[in-house]
Design an enzyme around this catalytic site. Structure first.
Site, mmCIF file in Angstrom:
data_model
loop_
_atom_site.group_PDB
_atom_site.id
_atom_site.type_symbol
_atom_site.label_atom_id
_atom_site.label_comp_id
_atom_site.label_asym_id
_atom_site.label_seq_id
_atom_site.Cartn_x
_atom_site.Cartn_y
_atom_site.Cartn_z
ATOM 1 N N ASP A 133 0.872 -1.172 0.000
ATOM 2 C CA ASP A 133 0.000 0.000 0.000
ATOM 3 C C ASP A 133 0.914 1.228 0.000
ATOM 4 O O ASP A 133 1.556 1.535 1.007
ATOM 5 C CB ASP A 133 -0.884 -0.005 1.237
ATOM 6 C CG ASP A 133 -1.790 1.216 1.337
ATOM 7 O OD1 ASP A 133 -1.678 2.122 0.481
ATOM 8 O OD2 ASP A 133 -2.598 1.276 2.284
ATOM 9 N N VAL A 134 0.990 1.926 -1.129
ATOM 10 C CA VAL A 134 1.954 3.024 -1.239
ATOM 11 C C VAL A 134 1.636 4.186 -0.309
ATOM 12 O O VAL A 134 2.515 5.022 -0.040
ATOM 13 C CB VAL A 134 2.073 3.538 -2.696
ATOM 14 C CG1 VAL A 134 2.579 2.453 -3.616
ATOM 15 C CG2 VAL A 134 0.770 4.143 -3.188
ATOM 16 N N TYR A 169 -7.627 14.643 -8.613
ATOM 17 C CA TYR A 169 -6.662 14.059 -9.549
ATOM 18 C C TYR A 169 -5.780 15.146 -10.157
ATOM 19 O O TYR A 169 -4.548 15.035 -10.191
ATOM 20 C CB TYR A 169 -7.414 13.310 -10.647
ATOM 21 C CG TYR A 169 -6.527 12.493 -11.560
ATOM 22 C CD1 TYR A 169 -6.021 11.264 -11.147
ATOM 23 C CD2 TYR A 169 -6.208 12.953 -12.837
ATOM 24 C CE1 TYR A 169 -5.216 10.513 -11.988
ATOM 25 C CE2 TYR A 169 -5.404 12.211 -13.684
ATOM 26 C CZ TYR A 169 -4.908 10.987 -13.253
ATOM 27 O OH TYR A 169 -4.104 10.242 -14.087
#
Length: 251
Positions: free
Chosen positions: A61-62, A156
């Site tokens: 999980d970054v 985003y």
């Protein structure tokens, strides 16, 4: 670069990450496949076919510092070095007006798209500085949205603009250690993430239109070319996109 070549790819369980992983395996790299879902990583390994022995799933999980540190510790344990990091993991958000975007979704987008890249870059830099021969290459996945937003994409878009700052800072602060940092901005690669474009997506003028897509393997070929250069040469920024997509002069 030593004869052994090692790469880490985040978001390797699908789409761009999967295509790049298979191409780098073909180029002779041992590739650590990082992602949150083991089944998706195993599917990438399976799609590698005869190259599967070069593809190594490592659940990560970054957005979690401990998980990222465990990933890079495993890379050092297995291979003793790191030559390439492709910082690819990312997520979008629901296409809603700014005032309707839930703060928890905003935070998750920031944690994955920006903090995750920082954590992976930080861990990679530590390895690249200390190894012999010194150095390596970090490629950050920016996006067309690093330059021009789509409607209703504030999370985003904001994080992809921030990736450009991350890329420039890494390039500046690590050049003394033979670390080359690049950014690839990708527009409309044909992956499950862009499938919706075949049915039509909102445009700035309020209309909804189908947008052209390009073969995701062309992205992978570009990255394979970037990592083939010696560390004395860097492709600082590259944009690859479907030729007729609405980007220059959006809509």
């Amino acid at each position: 670069m030593s004869e052994l070549k090692v790469a880490v790819i985040t978001g390797a369980g699908s789409g761009i990450g999967r295509a790049v992983a298979i191409h780098l395996a073909r180029a002779g790299y041992q590739v650590a496949l990082a992602g949150r879902r083991l089944d998706a990583l195993e599917e990438t390994k399976k799609e590698g076919g005869a190259l599967a022995s070069n593809l190594h799933p490592i659940v990560t999980d970054v957005s979690d510092e401990g998980s990222v540190n465990a990933l890079f510790a495993e890379v050092v344990r297995r291979w003793g070095r790191l030559d390439v990091l492709f910082n690819n993991a990312g997520r979008g958000g629901p296409p809603v007006p700014i005032e309707d975007l839930p703060v928890d979704i905003w935070k998750d987008i920031v944690n994955i798209n920006l903090t995750g890249m920082f954590l992976c870059a930080q861990a990679a830099i530590r390895i690249m500085k200390s190894q012999t021969p010194q150095g390596g290459r970090i490629i950050n996945n920016g996006s067309i949205s690093a330059h021009a937003p789509r409607p209703f994409s504030i999370g985003y878009t904001a994080t992809k603009h921030a990736v450009t700052g991350l890329t420039k800072s890494i390039s500046l602060d690590t050049r003394a250690y033979r670390i080359a940092c690049s950014q690839i901005d990708i527009g409309n690669a044909a992956t499950p993430m862009t499938e919706r474009m075949t049915k039509g997506v909102p445009q700035p003028d309020g209309s909804t239109r189908v947008e052209p897509r390009m073969d995701v393997n062309h992205v992978a070929q570009t990255i394979t070319q970037m990592v083939s250069f010696p560390l004395e040469t860097n492709v600082q920024f590259v944009t690859i996109m479907a030729t007729t997509m609405p980007f220059v002069g959006r809509g």
